[in-house]
Design an enzyme around this catalytic site. Structure first.
Site, PDB file in Angstrom:
ATOM      1  N   GLY A 680      19.542  45.759  -3.032  1.00 12.92           N
ATOM      2  CA  GLY A 680      18.390  44.986  -2.594  1.00 12.92           C
ATOM      3  C   GLY A 680      18.414  43.586  -3.174  1.00 12.92           C
ATOM      4  O   GLY A 680      19.090  43.313  -4.166  1.00 12.92           O
ATOM      5  N   CYS A 681      17.649  42.689  -2.560  1.00  9.65           N
ATOM      6  CA  CYS A 681      17.655  41.281  -2.983  1.00  9.65           C
ATOM      7  C   CYS A 681      17.052  41.109  -4.370  1.00  9.65           C
ATOM      8  O   CYS A 681      17.672  40.512  -5.262  1.00  9.65           O
ATOM      9  CB  CYS A 681      16.915  40.431  -1.959  1.00  9.65           C
ATOM     10  SG  CYS A 681      15.261  41.051  -1.531  1.00  9.65           S
ATOM     11  N   TYR A 682      15.828  41.628  -4.569  1.00 12.28           N
ATOM     12  CA  TYR A 682      15.207  41.562  -5.888  1.00 12.28           C
ATOM     13  C   TYR A 682      16.091  42.252  -6.934  1.00 12.28           C
ATOM     14  O   TYR A 682      16.246  41.784  -8.060  1.00 12.28           O
ATOM     15  CB  TYR A 682      13.853  42.265  -5.873  1.00 12.28           C
ATOM     16  CG  TYR A 682      12.676  41.445  -5.426  1.00 12.28           C
ATOM     17  CD1 TYR A 682      12.336  40.253  -6.061  1.00 12.28           C
ATOM     18  CD2 TYR A 682      11.861  41.889  -4.385  1.00 12.28           C
ATOM     19  CE1 TYR A 682      11.220  39.524  -5.667  1.00 12.28           C
ATOM     20  CE2 TYR A 682      10.741  41.159  -3.986  1.00 12.28           C
ATOM     21  CZ  TYR A 682      10.424  39.981  -4.628  1.00 12.28           C
ATOM     22  OH  TYR A 682       9.321  39.264  -4.237  1.00 12.28           O
ATOM     23  N   ALA A 683      16.645  43.407  -6.537  1.00 13.58           N
ATOM     24  CA  ALA A 683      17.440  44.197  -7.479  1.00 13.58           C
ATOM     25  C   ALA A 683      18.703  43.456  -7.900  1.00 13.58           C
ATOM     26  O   ALA A 683      19.120  43.520  -9.061  1.00 13.58           O
ATOM     27  CB  ALA A 683      17.797  45.546  -6.854  1.00 13.58           C
ATOM     28  N   GLY A 685      19.223  40.061  -8.029  1.00 16.54           N
ATOM     29  CA  GLY A 685      18.871  38.992  -8.948  1.00 16.54           C
ATOM     30  C   GLY A 685      18.424  39.503 -10.302  1.00 16.54           C
ATOM     31  O   GLY A 685      18.792  38.956 -11.352  1.00 16.54           O
TER      32      GLY A 685
END
Length: 869
Positions: A680-683, A685
């Site tokens: 995932g994107c948040y994960a 970063g």
């Protein structure tokens, strides 16, 4: 209640943990109270206020008609917090709200002396349960009052075998005392805003126990539940006496303990509580209160003890017979009225808790284990084995070639594996579930170890939540590099020196996944890292042939960006793109050839796979949608590969789906995988921001993330409505977000994640607070640590100052910077930015596809938009 009482209850929590725990508790309390408590349901407009600056809570019911005031509820909440002081106890508390119906919570037997001497405390405790929506069935005795009244009339109380002889005159006094004490308790409860219903007859049917010998004493033959259930349904606590009637209506006296046991057999509650003055069973030799008894394992030995005799032996025997009849989830608590709430909710050892538990067994061969899969499931909780099922298989295979002893309870909730390692055996694995720790099965298993092994050594992490327990079991310990060596039964100094030397050598070596270089004992249920060892980027690839890509569900932002990237890729080309909404339309922004959107069904996918028409399938679908397509592809057993952009496969073993975060995972694992889970994107970063600090983390890292509204997808909602977002910031999914689980799983540490949506379109800003061991890092060291960690990574840029989200939009990497160490040097703050549609999704997908197909890792990723050092 003085503030010091609240503070003392929070000693084992740091300030942040305490605030987080109590805030969640208040929300849970209000939710459950308004759902379960009929008296509170009448109040429709409830407002809750939680003040973080001090330990204070208030709750206001705007249209209350039931007499429950804000001060009543505030006192209830404070009582709760005063009795629950750890995260584990909070979990135990919440468990009771969700696992039983109201009448199955507890049967509480109250001795007559409690009503005489501790009525205020008893009423307060019962009011507390009532106000949080729990309805115990309360049954009381009246022995002291009967004796006092008989003596005042000049009648000497008479007993045979401990049973009161109840003639007609005595029965008159017994009935009078029961009615008086029942009314006394009901009145005290109603003064506290509790609806209580006196039930003095009609519940117990009995025959004469022995009419000639005991006269009007009953032996219960039936329990009628109607009056009790009606009371609870009406929102009133049922307050019972132990008077019974024969079928013809003759009133009989019944021992209150016996009556409570019969109630328990009918209602099968989680708890059967006996309130007495001693507050538990006292060990006659040590004079200490026994905290927990697990009968299946301890009963026979306990009954042999010289101090267990007369009434104590009879009481334990009766309790065993009762618990043998009830479900294993039921337990008996013998406590003082002052500790009623604490023992009900926390198993804190305030009184004596008695449960059946399970008998322990000893195995010395894997062939003796009936269900090897259950053992594998338990081993998954070990941090050194959790990464893959392959690790567990390797570990079990190693046991076949070694001499070992496995001690466990029947359901394998707690296991200990001891290996023969010379003079001092090694406790190689000791794994307990939360339930096993709560119910002290861990103590039973360790006691069995001490009986089996005269000496033992084991290792655990210095930050293990149960480290104080380890110290209580050992006779010596040695700390090095964050690991602690424990031992008992070793008194020879040369032997102590030898095991310390071996331990010191082992802690200086790297730990292999299967735990062969260290015992890996006391696994906490989370792997050190879910992914494998990091490897260098694969700049150049060997494959120069074309790769055919099929996109399933490509209408969203991520799909569009991936199409654009593939359009500029030297080797990849799209030959199928599927979207139900866009079926029949031409694929835009793709120039290599004309592609028309299809609406591929499962059978279509299976056909294309069988014809070898696709090299790489990209699942660009919402969560929980792609399973049929994946199964269709796999059923053909073709040569293609799959990458899933949803969260469906981010938590499975690497042997099944490689986790596609190349900067932190083994690129060889990704390269050889047929199935890849795109992070995932948040994960992505967050993990890149936290990973260099993993070995220094001591507490709960917190990630505050804000994404542009493209992260909310294309389906209209307030989170992607520019007008709604104008001059606005929207918090959402503040706990248990799927990315919180993903970050925690793959970092190997619990992480708190707080997502928000901002008013810009593209890009994520992350501010990460990481607690570290005090003094382990300096401010200058931190930035250099990150630069060294990511020195070869083209898509990670480390900078000294704070990265800005406006600089990351449209680029293909992650910026990390803004490193700040607090004054006490026990917390680091890091900032990171990432484009949620590119490195957070499409770019990372392409990166993984390049690795899997043997191209250069960065093929097709625009050079001018790669962040440079």
């Amino acid at each position: 209640m003085p503030p010091t009482c609240l503070l003392s209850s929070a000693k084992r929590l740091n300030c942040a943990q305490f605030q987080k725990t109590t805030s969640a508790l208040v929300r849970s309390l209000v939710t459950v109270t308004t759902r379960n408590c009929p008296s509170v349901k009448q109040s429709q407009n409830a407002e809750v206020h939680f003040t973080r600056k001090k330990v204070g809570y208030s709750k206001r019911y705007m249209s209350s008609t039931n007499g429950v005031t804000s001060s009543d509820t505030r006192a209830t909440v404070i009582q709760l917090l005063n009795n629950i002081s750890t995260k584990r106890e909070v979990e135990q508390y919440l468990k009771y709200f969700t696992s039983v119906s109201q009448q199955q919570f507890a049967v509480i037997k109250v001795g007559g002396a409690i009503i005489s001497d501790n009525l205020k405390e008893l009423a307060s405790s019962l009011a507390f349960l009532y106000h949080v929506g729990l309805y115990p069935i309360v049954l009381h005795g009246t022995g002291p009052q009967v004796n006092e009244k008989l003596e005042s009339k000049g009648i000497e109380p008479d007993y045979i075998d401990g049973i009161r002889i109840t003639d007609e005159a005595t029965m008159s006094v017994v009935r009078e005392c029961f009615l008086e004490q029942n009314l006394k308790l009901v009145t005290a409860l109603e003064q506290l805003g509790v609806r209580a219903r006196p039930i003095t007859s009609g519940v117990f049917t009995a025959n004469y126990l022995d009419k000639t010998k005991y006269k009007l004493v009953g032996d219960i033959t039936n329990v009628t539940k109607d009056a009790i259930e009606a009371s609870i349904k009406a929102g009133a606590l049922p307050i019972l006496t132990s008077l019974a009637e024969t079928p013809s209506g003759q009133m009989l006296n019944v021992n209150a303990d016996v009556a409570a046991g019969e109630l328990a057999r009918v209602f099968e509650p989680l708890k059967i509580v006996y309130l007495n003055e001693k507050g538990g069973i006292i060990n006659g030799e040590t004079k200490e209160k026994i905290s927990i008894i697990n009968l299946d394992e301890e009963y026979n030995e306990l009954m042999k003890q010289s101090w267990v005799k007369y009434g104590t032996k009879l009481k334990i025997k009766e309790i065993k017979e009762l618990l043998d009849f009830l479900p294993r989830s039921s337990s008996v608590a013998i406590i003082n009225v002052h500790d009623l709430q604490k023992e009900l909710f926390t198993n804190s050892g305030a009184g004596t808790m008695i449960r059946r538990g399970y008998k322990l067994s000893k195995k010395t061969s894997l062939d003796e284990i009936e269900n090897i899969q259950t053992l594998k499931d338990t081993l998954k909780k070990d941090k050194y084995l959790a990464a893959t099922s392959e690790n567990i298989d390797i570990y079990l295979e190693s046991l076949k070639d070694s001499k070992f002893t496995l001690i466990s309870d029947e359901p394998l909730e707690a296991i200990a594996i001891v290996k023969d390692s010379g003079i001092v055996p090694t406790l190689d694995k000791f794994i307990c579930s939360k339930s096993a720790w709560l119910n002290k099965v861990s103590d039973n298993v360790f006691n069995a170890l001490t009986r089996e092994f005269s000496c033992l050594q084991w290792v655990t992490d210095e930050h293990d939540p149960n480290v104080s327990w380890h110290f209580s079991k050992c006779q010596g310990s040695y700390l090095k590099n964050g690991k602690i060596l424990f031992w008992y039964g070793v008194s020879d100094l040369n032997t102590v020196s030898e095991i310390i030397a071996k331990f010191s050598s082992a802690t200086s070596q790297s730990v292999s996944p299967n735990g062969t270089n260290t015992s890996g004992v006391f696994g906490k249920g989370r792997s050190t890292r879910f992914y494998s060892t990091r490897t260098e980027p694969k700049i150049n690839g060997t494959n120069k042939s074309k790769g055919r890509v099929a996109l399933i569900g490509a209408r969203g932002y991520t799909g569009k960006n991936l199409i654009s990237l593939i359009d500029n890729h030297p080797y990849l080309e799209i030959n199928h793109v599927s979207s139900r909404e866009l079926e029949g339309q031409k694929l835009k922004d793709y120039s290599k050839t004309d592609i028309i959107y299809e609406n591929l069904q499962v059978e279509d996918v299976k056909k294309l796979e069988s014809e070898n028409d696709v090299d790489f399938w990209v699942m660009a679908l919402p969560n929980n949608i792609c399973k049929p397509f994946v199964e269709a592809i796999q059923s053909v057993n073709g040569k293609s590969r799959i990458i899933d952009l949803s969260a469906d496969h981010r938590f499975v073993p690497q042997t099944e789906w490689a986790y596609g975060l190349p900067e932190l995972n083994d690129r060889n694992v990704i390269s050889s995988a047929k199935r890849i889970a795109n992070p995932g994107c948040y994960a992505t970063g967050s993990q890149i921001a936290i990973a260099p600090l993993t070995e220094f983390i001591t507490g709960l890292p917190t990630v505050f993330g804000v994404s542009g509204y493209s992260g909310a997808g294309t389906k209209p909602s307030p989170k992607n409505d520019p007008k709604f977002l104008n001059n606005n910031l929207i918090p959402y999914s503040l706990t248990n977000h799927i990315h919180e689980k993903e970050i925690s799983t793959h970092i190997g540490k619990e992480v708190a994640f707080i997502p928000h949506v901002g008013q810009w379109f593209q890009g994520i800003s992350l501010t990460v607070s990481v607690p570290i061991k005090q003094g382990s890092l300096t401010a200058s060291h931190i930035a250099q640590l990150y630069k060294d960690f990511y020195k070869n990574e083209r898509l990670v840029h480390v900078k000294e100052d704070i990265p800005l989200v406006r600089d990351i939009a449209g680029t293909h990497g992650v910026m990390v910077g803004g490193f700040k160490l607090n004054d006490t040097q026990d917390r680091v703050v890091i900032c990171a930015t990432i484009d949620n549609l590119l490195k957070g999704a499409a770019t990372q997908c392409l990166q993984n596809m390049n690795l899997a197909l043997g191209y250069g890792e960065y093929e097709g990723i625009p050079v001018n938009k790669i962040l440079t050092k």
